[in-house]
Design a protein around this motif. Sequence first.
Motif, mmCIF file in Angstrom:
data_model
loop_
_atom_site.group_PDB
_atom_site.id
_atom_site.type_symbol
_atom_site.label_atom_id
_atom_site.label_comp_id
_atom_site.label_asym_id
_atom_site.label_seq_id
_atom_site.Cartn_x
_atom_site.Cartn_y
_atom_site.Cartn_z
ATOM 1 N N PHE A 125 0.703 -1.366 0.090
ATOM 2 C CA PHE A 125 0.042 0.060 -0.075
ATOM 3 C C PHE A 125 1.040 1.323 0.004
ATOM 4 C CE2 PHE A 125 -2.387 3.406 1.857
ATOM 5 C CZ PHE A 125 -3.599 3.449 1.363
ATOM 6 N N GLN A 126 1.969 1.131 0.659
ATOM 7 C CA GLN A 126 2.835 2.246 1.040
ATOM 8 C C GLN A 126 3.631 2.472 -0.373
ATOM 9 O OE1 GLN A 126 5.289 1.544 4.145
ATOM 10 N NE2 GLN A 126 3.662 1.662 5.843
ATOM 11 N N ALA A 127 4.051 1.452 -1.074
ATOM 12 C CA ALA A 127 4.413 1.574 -2.234
ATOM 13 C C ALA A 127 3.513 2.146 -3.325
ATOM 14 C CB ALA A 127 5.181 0.224 -2.798
ATOM 15 N N LEU A 128 2.353 1.850 -3.336
ATOM 16 C CA LEU A 128 1.488 2.181 -4.478
ATOM 17 C C LEU A 128 0.480 3.534 -3.978
ATOM 18 C CD1 LEU A 128 0.596 -1.357 -5.644
ATOM 19 C CD2 LEU A 128 2.064 0.189 -6.611
ATOM 20 N N HIS A 129 0.762 4.046 -2.956
ATOM 21 C CA HIS A 129 -0.060 5.156 -2.642
ATOM 22 C C HIS A 129 0.898 6.318 -2.124
ATOM 23 C CE1 HIS A 129 -3.071 1.962 -2.738
ATOM 24 N NE2 HIS A 129 -4.013 2.793 -2.724
ATOM 25 N N ASP A 130 0.244 7.486 -2.139
ATOM 26 C CA ASP A 130 0.925 8.614 -1.725
ATOM 27 C C ASP A 130 0.973 8.739 -0.267
ATOM 28 O OD1 ASP A 130 2.198 11.205 -2.188
ATOM 29 O OD2 ASP A 130 0.422 12.079 -1.427
ATOM 30 N N PRO A 131 2.247 8.969 0.320
ATOM 31 C CA PRO A 131 2.124 8.932 1.717
ATOM 32 C C PRO A 131 1.320 10.244 2.485
ATOM 33 C CG PRO A 131 4.306 9.432 0.884
ATOM 34 C CD PRO A 131 3.393 8.838 -0.194
ATOM 35 N N LEU A 132 1.400 11.279 1.660
ATOM 36 C CA LEU A 132 0.590 12.610 2.107
ATOM 37 C C LEU A 132 -0.810 12.454 1.957
ATOM 38 C CD1 LEU A 132 1.014 15.430 3.177
ATOM 39 C CD2 LEU A 132 1.258 16.236 0.997
ATOM 40 N N THR A 133 -1.278 12.327 0.755
ATOM 41 C CA THR A 133 -2.839 12.226 0.468
ATOM 42 C C THR A 133 -3.503 10.967 0.667
ATOM 43 O OG1 THR A 133 -2.509 12.039 -1.750
ATOM 44 C CG2 THR A 133 -2.210 14.357 -1.045
ATOM 45 N N GLY A 134 -2.625 9.794 0.636
ATOM 46 C CA GLY A 134 -3.445 8.542 0.581
ATOM 47 C C GLY A 134 -4.028 8.011 -0.583
#
Length: 777
Positions: free
Chosen positions: A328-337
Amino acid sequence: MTAVPEAGGNATARPEPGDDATAAPAAGDDATAGDTTTVAAAGDTSTAVPATGGAGFSRAGAQSYAAAWARAARRLGFVPFSAAETERLLLGHTEHLAGALLAEAFTARPAESVGRALVEAHLAEPGLLDWSIAALGDRFVAQVLPERAGRPGTAQRVAGLQGGLAAGFARALRDRTFTQQERIARSAWQARDLVEQALRDSEARFRAVFVGAAIGIGIAGVDGQIIEVNQAFADMLGYSVGELRRTNVASLFHPDDAAGMWELYQALIEGKHDSARVEKRYYRKDGSIVWTDLAVSLIRHDDGRPRFTVAMIEDITERYELQQRLRFQALHDPLTGLPNRTLFFETLGQVLADAGPDHRIGVCFLDLDGFKAVNDSLGHDLGDRLLVVIARRLAECVAGHGHLVARMGGDEFVILVDGGEDIDDAVGVAEMALAAVSAPVHVGDQQLAVSASIGIVECPAGETSPSELMKAADTTLYWAKAEGRGRWAVYDPERSARDIARSALVAGLPAALDRGEFVVHYQPIVSLLDSSMVAVEALVRWQHPELGLVGPDQFIGLAEETGLIVRLGEWVLGQACRDAEAWRREFPEAKLIVSVNLAARQANDPAIVETVAGALGRTGLPAALLQLELTESAVMGTAGEPLRALHQLADLGVRLAIDDFGTGYSNLAYLRRMPIHCLKLAGPFVEGIRPGGVDLSTDAAASAASADHRDERIVDALVRLAHALELWVTAEAVETEAQAERLRSLRCDTGQGRWFGPPVPAAQITARLRDDAEGAP
């Protein structure tokens, strides 16, 4: 009684068979009681043969007879002695037989002793017995006791010796056979005892492993009925051992996996496979789910029929959940989700791959207007909070329509319009997005008026690719910004072509290449282990007659768009190979690798393999000293012929690297298909690695430190990923010693950047190599 003259004229009386009288030697005779040869076989000392010449015994004849007997033994079977030893042994037996034949009271026991002695000496061939008996009757008396030949009773005594010899031989052979049989039987019993003990030990070890194993172990019949499980298996699923013994494995399968698991189990019990290993879900007794690493093996009967299955199961729920979080972290933006560019391009590529002939697809590429001013005036922390609000609004306004919204980086967002009927659908989505963004945003005590520009691309799915679609959307976005903020623009291929054609810089590129205005500089790539220079990256510069030395950022993109990049890239490749070969010849121990950038258009060129092979052939540079760097867009979007071209380049021995890895739309699945040797981590990740001791007294500093920590974790994850795929890792844009030290601790292999040296002409690289060579021990 008959007198037989002895050598020297003396006579000794010898009794005939059956005679009771014994003649004693006369006084003065040569043969005396002390002048005899005593022969004993198997402890029998009952006979004595006179010395040579006595009693008609021929020493020469005995030796000749023994020699013939020895030759027969060697001819008829295996003899465990040398020829001399055999002849000496058989001479003793010959004398013993002669003594028995001359004995006053005849007995066949000496012949039996000789027969037994032959067997004990391993002269037990049946053919040798036949020869010995026949020779005893045919030649023994004539050769050994010539004076005894023809005398009455001799034939009867010879026959007795023959029988005795055969009887002794047979009894000895029988005794030896019985002894061997007893030994074999004893060995067989001992072997059986050892096997039984080994079986008991094996069963005890298996039981100890089965009961005490930390992982679950279960045994089931071919019908799926559980036969036995250990306590770890029962604890993992929340049942007792007794409950599981009454359970069929099918009832434990998760519904989503049941069909596939039963097919796998059926394939096992049908003997199609001997083992299988999968990661699967099971239900616990309380209804919760446990993820497991399951290894199943088939146990067969002796005739090959499936008997039962043995499963070893390990609880990997925590690891699986961690993998899911990391994914999930690799495929999603950590700031906005929101999904990041990786997931967006993965989804876009899948949509294009699955699209039918009439399927249409659209992209709305959105960029906030003036976002840099917000960051500069109000701070990055407030800017990040603004991005979070905008992201939430965009997701809410298009979620009901089933469209994907992703953050591409910075203040750029993209909306994937999948399955629209025409351009109006994409335009409608863009207008909804602009309306959502334009509403006032309250961040802290600030009220911000925000606007955005959107580039729209809509076309049949079969006529585009991810890279082409996003390139067109990016171009169109800048058209919208150029026409005034807060609006959208639709991609026009003709307009794009006109803009490129009007570029003066583009117009000057071909002539500049013909006039030789391009030069190649080389930036060192240094081992983080021992700080040695292991490679250089070839970077082209344009020595413009009016603008001076122009960096690649100002003309490479234009060269790619016009296609001149193929010619320019071929020239750079040839020049880099020539310089590298010169370094190899002068500094063979350095084994310096030259890394040359390969643009997407070059990678797609059908002649790229011939181009590279030709450059290597003309310069003589070994292929192993050439590395080609490709951008993520070139590698991840590669398919068909270009993919084959990359494999052909790898087959030449050329190294392949992905440049700026982590900032593109990396589809990690492609790394398994591509013959990649090296990943070059993008500069922004390295720039985020800062030394410790940063002041965290303000929210902005704390947020920046948090972002830096995320960058460091991303670098760590990327290095681990690359090493797991057996890839070399180079960190770009290393500017400080602290960054180099931290990268070294993260096990990054090599570094490149201003800290290790800027791009310089080839002559300076030569000087550096010379200095290194002179300083070497």
